[in-house]
Design a protein around this motif. Structure first.
Motif, mmCIF file in Angstrom:
data_model
loop_
_atom_site.group_PDB
_atom_site.id
_atom_site.type_symbol
_atom_site.label_atom_id
_atom_site.label_comp_id
_atom_site.label_asym_id
_atom_site.label_seq_id
_atom_site.Cartn_x
_atom_site.Cartn_y
_atom_site.Cartn_z
ATOM 1 N N ASP A 3 7.865 -31.595 59.369
ATOM 2 C CA ASP A 3 7.009 -30.394 58.479
ATOM 3 C C ASP A 3 8.354 -29.000 58.875
ATOM 4 N N GLU A 4 9.054 -29.076 60.036
ATOM 5 C CA GLU A 4 9.676 -28.650 60.712
ATOM 6 C C GLU A 4 10.516 -28.951 61.426
ATOM 7 N N ILE A 5 12.620 -28.912 61.135
ATOM 8 C CA ILE A 5 13.422 -29.009 61.956
ATOM 9 C C ILE A 5 13.455 -27.902 62.452
ATOM 10 N N CYS A 6 14.315 -27.974 63.932
ATOM 11 C CA CYS A 6 14.849 -27.527 65.161
ATOM 12 C C CYS A 6 16.234 -27.482 64.813
ATOM 13 N N VAL A 7 17.158 -26.271 65.189
ATOM 14 C CA VAL A 7 18.275 -25.900 64.597
ATOM 15 C C VAL A 7 18.433 -26.056 65.722
ATOM 16 N N GLY A 8 20.104 -26.757 66.754
ATOM 17 C CA GLY A 8 21.322 -25.648 67.806
ATOM 18 C C GLY A 8 22.300 -25.230 66.412
ATOM 19 N N LEU A 9 22.933 -24.317 67.263
ATOM 20 C CA LEU A 9 23.923 -23.910 66.372
ATOM 21 C C LEU A 9 24.985 -23.804 67.698
ATOM 22 N N ILE A 10 26.516 -24.920 67.594
ATOM 23 C CA ILE A 10 27.271 -24.375 68.316
ATOM 24 C C ILE A 10 28.293 -23.544 67.645
ATOM 25 N N GLY A 11 28.809 -22.412 68.050
ATOM 26 C CA GLY A 11 29.714 -21.121 67.881
ATOM 27 C C GLY A 11 29.098 -20.115 66.948
ATOM 28 N N TYR A 12 29.274 -19.108 67.587
ATOM 29 C CA TYR A 12 28.432 -17.656 66.408
ATOM 30 C C TYR A 12 30.126 -16.885 66.513
ATOM 31 N N ALA A 64 14.296 -31.048 71.515
ATOM 32 C CA ALA A 64 13.061 -30.779 69.941
ATOM 33 C C ALA A 64 14.269 -30.779 69.093
ATOM 34 N N ILE A 65 15.369 -30.260 69.326
ATOM 35 C CA ILE A 65 16.620 -29.862 68.681
ATOM 36 C C ILE A 65 16.681 -31.516 67.503
ATOM 37 N N ASP A 66 16.329 -31.194 65.607
ATOM 38 C CA ASP A 66 16.956 -32.071 64.997
ATOM 39 C C ASP A 66 18.357 -32.057 64.399
ATOM 40 N N LEU A 67 18.375 -30.675 64.208
ATOM 41 C CA LEU A 67 19.987 -30.611 63.683
ATOM 42 C C LEU A 67 20.454 -29.902 64.329
ATOM 43 N N VAL A 68 22.052 -29.765 64.241
ATOM 44 C CA VAL A 68 23.065 -29.971 65.026
ATOM 45 C C VAL A 68 24.191 -29.300 63.853
ATOM 46 N N VAL A 69 24.934 -27.400 64.123
ATOM 47 C CA VAL A 69 25.785 -27.337 63.416
ATOM 48 C C VAL A 69 26.953 -26.734 64.494
ATOM 49 N N ILE A 70 28.190 -27.076 63.713
ATOM 50 C CA ILE A 70 29.258 -26.711 64.391
ATOM 51 C C ILE A 70 29.862 -25.867 63.317
ATOM 52 N N ALA A 71 29.652 -24.471 63.851
ATOM 53 C CA ALA A 71 30.920 -23.633 63.286
ATOM 54 C C ALA A 71 32.136 -23.236 64.786
ATOM 55 N N THR A 72 32.625 -23.962 65.186
ATOM 56 C CA THR A 72 33.937 -23.840 65.851
ATOM 57 C C THR A 72 35.020 -24.276 65.055
ATOM 58 N N PRO A 73 36.302 -23.578 66.166
ATOM 59 C CA PRO A 73 38.075 -24.047 65.246
ATOM 60 C C PRO A 73 37.805 -25.695 64.555
ATOM 61 N N ASN A 74 38.479 -25.667 64.062
ATOM 62 C CA ASN A 74 38.944 -26.848 63.282
ATOM 63 C C ASN A 74 39.405 -28.087 64.443
ATOM 64 N N ARG A 75 39.683 -28.034 65.224
ATOM 65 C CA ARG A 75 39.945 -29.012 66.262
ATOM 66 C C ARG A 75 38.860 -29.596 67.096
ATOM 67 N N SER A 76 37.631 -29.286 67.162
ATOM 68 C CA SER A 76 36.930 -29.462 68.159
ATOM 69 C C SER A 76 35.892 -30.296 67.079
ATOM 70 N N HIS A 77 35.865 -29.814 65.901
ATOM 71 C CA HIS A 77 34.826 -30.641 65.553
ATOM 72 C C HIS A 77 34.572 -32.177 65.654
#
Length: 350
Positions: A3-12, A64-77
């Motif tokens: 029902d709810e997907i908790c998201v963690g974001l790496i990079g801002y 609790a985090i289900d989904l991680v979004v990676i928004a960092t420099p390309n070489r760290s992906h």
């Protein structure tokens, strides 16, 4: 069902603030709960539901985090995506997927082994003008398509200080940054090419990374031209299509990016709609009669990307941006660099 997907974001950085956070927050099933950033941002202070942490390890330890979004420099992906999958998280990676197709395949294999979803943020599949081109090609208004040309141009005759995209090194330059979008769109429309020819250049004074690309993707009976540059001041068509019955030409970019930069969100009325003055022009013949006029641009919908990711995690839909497609985009970039170095046309093998 989830029902709810908790998201963690790496990079801002800019990509996270502009293209990820407001879109994630526009999808009802997604809830952004943690952000990894070393630099405090006032926009995060305004949202008490989002916790700021200093490192990826802290985020990945949160069960609790289900989904991680990676928004960092390309070489760290690659490293961050690997760590996230091993922590049993689903993963979204900002484009480009990785800096090599071998790394991309490793992540695909790891995600399969972990039974986790991994996707790449090719949000420009949901540009309104690209959706319009896709719809137009589903008709017979152009006849048999013989040439497709897409541009992603900017004018910036200086180098941004401390900008990793402008630095020399693996994964830098606009072929990875902007070219990956155009290659992905071409794959959606036409599949994989038979051969690739590329001319890659560094045109700006003091530039260290590729800032101009000209790719030709060869298909049976179809030439696909993909171009981008940082010294294009005047307007070039964004899309030009020629077929045996007619042509379609479209200027201007999808309005969603500029709207997001102004702080607007997909909850605004008329989101993704383009003014009539920027609609493309169709010049063709129907039943032997010449027809020329504007084609209304479909409304863009960047939120459709994250809605699909949420639905795929919940088992309600097939993943739209498959990692294998994003791997093939990186393979085409690799082949383009090889073609430029050898000054020849090369066959594609993936």
């Amino acid at each position: 069902m989830v029902d709810e997907i908790c998201v963690g974001l790496i990079g801002y950085g800019m990509a996270a603030r502009t293209f990820h956070v407001p879109i994630i927050q526009a999808v009802p099933q997604l809830r952004l709960t943690k952000v990894v950033t070393r630099h405090q941002d006032p926009s995060l202070d305004r949202d008490p539901s989002v916790e700021v942490v200093q490192d990826a390890a802290t985020l990945l330890q949160d069960e609790a985090i289900d989904l991680v979004v990676i928004a960092t420099p390309n070489r760290s992906h690659f490293d961050l995506a690997s760590q996230s999958l091993l922590a049993n998280k689903h993963v979204v990676v900002e484009k480009p997927f990785t800096t090599s197709s071998a790394q991309a395949q490793q992540l695909i294999d790891l995600a399969r082994g972990q039974n986790r979803l991994i996707s790449v943020h090719h949000n420009r599949r949901w540009d309104g003008d690209f959706q319009t081109v896709k719809q137009l090609l589903g008709t017979n208004l152009l006849g048999r398509l013989v040439e497709y040309e897409a541009h992603y141009d900017r004018f910036r005759n200086f180098l941004r200080p401390n900008a990793w995209r402008e630095e020399a090194g693996e994964g830098s330059g606009i072929l990875f940054d902007l070219g990956s979008h155009l290659i992905d769109q071409a794959q959606v429309l036409f599949g994989l090419p038979q051969m690739v020819t590329a001319d890659l250049r560094v045109q700006r004074d003091f530039a260290q990374a590729i800032d101009n690309f000209d790719l030709t993707l060869h298909y049976d009976g179809l030439k696909v031209i993909l171009k981008g540059g940082m010294l294009v001041r005047g307007p070039e068509p964004h899309f030009t299509l020629h077929g045996t019955a007619g042509s379609f030409v479209k200027y201007g970019m999808d309005p969603q990016e500029e709207a997001l930069k102004r702080g607007l969100t997909p909850t605004e009325p008329g989101w993704g709609e383009e003014p009539k003055g920027r609609w493309g022009t169709l010049n063709t013949q129907i039943d032997g009669l010449h027809v020329e006029g504007q084609v209304e641009t479909l409304a863009g919908s960047y939120q459709a990307y994250y809605q699909n990711v949420a639905d795929a995690i919940a088992g309600r839909a097939e993943l739209a941006v498959k990692p294998e497609e994003s791997r093939d985009t990186i393979r085409i970039i690799e082949l383009a660099m090889q073609s430029n170095e050898q000054k020849c046309t090369l066959p594609l093998s993936v």
